[in-house]
Design a protein around this motif. Sequence first.
Motif, PDB file in Angstrom:
ATOM      1  N   THR A 126       2.529 -17.051  -2.779  1.00  0.00           N
ATOM      2  CA  THR A 126       1.785 -16.394  -1.704  1.00  0.00           C
ATOM      3  C   THR A 126       0.350 -16.899  -1.728  1.00  0.00           C
ATOM      4  OG1 THR A 126       3.120 -14.380  -1.880  1.00  0.00           O
ATOM      5  CG2 THR A 126       0.990 -14.202  -0.755  1.00  0.00           C
ATOM      6  N   THR A 127      -0.124 -17.390  -0.588  1.00  0.00           N
ATOM      7  CA  THR A 127      -1.511 -17.837  -0.459  1.00  0.00           C
ATOM      8  C   THR A 127      -2.266 -16.872   0.438  1.00  0.00           C
ATOM      9  OG1 THR A 127      -0.901 -20.169  -0.748  1.00  0.00           O
ATOM     10  CG2 THR A 127      -3.036 -19.705   0.279  1.00  0.00           C
ATOM     11  N   ILE A 128      -3.411 -16.419  -0.044  1.00  0.00           N
ATOM     12  CA  ILE A 128      -4.282 -15.529   0.720  1.00  0.00           C
ATOM     13  C   ILE A 128      -5.599 -16.255   0.924  1.00  0.00           C
ATOM     14  CG2 ILE A 128      -5.389 -13.273   0.814  1.00  0.00           C
ATOM     15  CD1 ILE A 128      -3.300 -12.277  -1.196  1.00  0.00           C
ATOM     16  N   ALA A 129      -5.976 -16.481   2.185  1.00  0.00           N
ATOM     17  CA  ALA A 129      -7.150 -17.289   2.487  1.00  0.00           C
ATOM     18  C   ALA A 129      -8.038 -16.566   3.501  1.00  0.00           C
ATOM     19  CB  ALA A 129      -6.715 -18.657   3.026  1.00  0.00           C
ATOM     20  N   GLY A 130      -9.137 -17.223   3.853  1.00  0.00           N
ATOM     21  CA  GLY A 130     -10.053 -16.685   4.857  1.00  0.00           C
ATOM     22  C   GLY A 130     -11.016 -15.651   4.327  1.00  0.00           C
ATOM     23  N   VAL A 131     -11.150 -15.540   3.001  1.00  0.00           N
ATOM     24  CA  VAL A 131     -11.969 -14.463   2.436  1.00  0.00           C
ATOM     25  C   VAL A 131     -13.106 -14.999   1.572  1.00  0.00           C
ATOM     26  CG1 VAL A 131     -10.231 -12.645   2.555  1.00  0.00           C
ATOM     27  CG2 VAL A 131     -10.253 -14.182   0.591  1.00  0.00           C
ATOM     28  N   ALA A 132     -13.695 -16.124   1.962  1.00  0.00           N
ATOM     29  CA  ALA A 132     -14.865 -16.619   1.224  1.00  0.00           C
ATOM     30  C   ALA A 132     -15.977 -15.571   1.218  1.00  0.00           C
ATOM     31  CB  ALA A 132     -15.363 -17.925   1.841  1.00  0.00           C
ATOM     32  N   HIS A 133     -16.080 -14.784   2.308  1.00  0.00           N
ATOM     33  CA  HIS A 133     -17.136 -13.766   2.376  1.00  0.00           C
ATOM     34  C   HIS A 133     -16.879 -12.614   1.411  1.00  0.00           C
ATOM     35  CE1 HIS A 133     -14.017 -13.112   5.354  1.00  0.00           C
ATOM     36  NE2 HIS A 133     -14.402 -11.888   5.608  1.00  0.00           N
ATOM     37  N   ALA A 134     -15.686 -12.539   0.813  1.00  0.00           N
ATOM     38  CA  ALA A 134     -15.429 -11.522  -0.206  1.00  0.00           C
ATOM     39  C   ALA A 134     -16.128 -11.855  -1.519  1.00  0.00           C
ATOM     40  CB  ALA A 134     -13.926 -11.373  -0.442  1.00  0.00           C
ATOM     41  N   ARG A 135     -16.727 -13.027  -1.616  1.00  0.00           N
ATOM     42  CA  ARG A 135     -17.476 -13.387  -2.821  1.00  0.00           C
ATOM     43  C   ARG A 135     -18.836 -12.696  -2.880  1.00  0.00           C
ATOM     44  NH1 ARG A 135     -14.981 -17.196  -5.707  1.00  0.00           N
ATOM     45  NH2 ARG A 135     -13.445 -18.556  -4.696  1.00  0.00           N
TER      46      ARG A 135
END
Length: 392
Positions: free
Chosen positions: A297-306
């Motif tokens: 499972t790949t979960i992406a699009g969450v760079a702003h969660a850093r």
Amino acid sequence: MTIDLAVPGSKSVTQRALVLAALADGPSELRGALDCDDSRHLRAGLRALGIAIEDRDPANWRVVPGPLRDPGRALFCGNAGTTLRFLSALALLLDAPLVLDGDEALRRRPLGDLTDALAALGLSATWAGRPGCPPVTLRRVGVPGDEAVVGAGTSSQFASALLLVAPRLPHGLTVRPAGPAVSRPYLELTVECLRAFGVSVEERDGGWRVAPGGPHGRSFAVEGDWSSAAFLLAAARITGRAVRLANLRADSAQGDRAIVELLARLDEPPPRFFDLRDCPDLLPPLAAAAAFAPGTTTIAGVAHARVKESDRPAVLAEGFRQAGVRVVELPDGLRIEPGGEPLAATLDPRGDHRMAMAFGLLGLRRPDLRVTDPDCVSKSFPGFWQKLERLC
């Protein structure tokens, strides 16, 4: 047997309703509000600015607005991003400098996109430490205009802060995100709350035009929190228990109601791909549920969660590895792979409520796991561990 659980009031709605009630033309009653660390910090800040809040009942509050006054001291926001950002915008209405600070974690969270927009509206920002992060002193040095362009690539809260204060500005305000906005459902939630308090808002050219006038005092019911519900639904999936959650709106503007569909998609044949750009707070519960699903499972699009309460992809990856979950940290998310042997470990959530809850979900199937600082869940979900125990 189906387990019935009540979901706490929405933190996002509570914070927005508090600000609108504080700026209203008369008293408001907030019913079903969330009494948590973040809302306590916001209530303390609003009281220091001259707003009367009666909250002896933990879930039902009376807010009596009044002229904003010089608090005479720095307002401490804890690690509450909404408190910091929403109070920052109130400086547009204040005739005195406003000093905002927080704990060490909040001092690493960005504010510059908002203060840049506030500068165009007549506010100056003076940083006492790291530029772009609190502590910050905000001073009104000019007359607010009627249009603001705000960066929304790391947080939608910057635009929400401007929208909430907009009806109290002399000419209202047009707010436009500078480029694509992350977590856009939270902006739609802000608009819904504004309209519930009688404010006129219309969509215009990719942004919103807020007319002057209002908000209006009223009785307002805070709906249940889909972000908290996501952990309970993920827990039910992990344990195979049936759960029925009260106090949730199926038609809610909260983007995290997507958790129902996302968890169902874990039953699809692997590999699976999820883009959580609009709902980054679902990264922790979805990742925990994916750890027990077959295949990759790949979960992406969450760079702003850093730049949340912690660097969430990094903290999750570290904790999952310690627990024996095979995981690859990506620039904008995680890839969770099959295999791996359960390990006994003590997992550190780095003071982040959603990390602690995610590690608690892993512990449902891996009883040798322990979570340090479990009480940090009080930031958003004070009763989490008690409800989780009912799903064991």
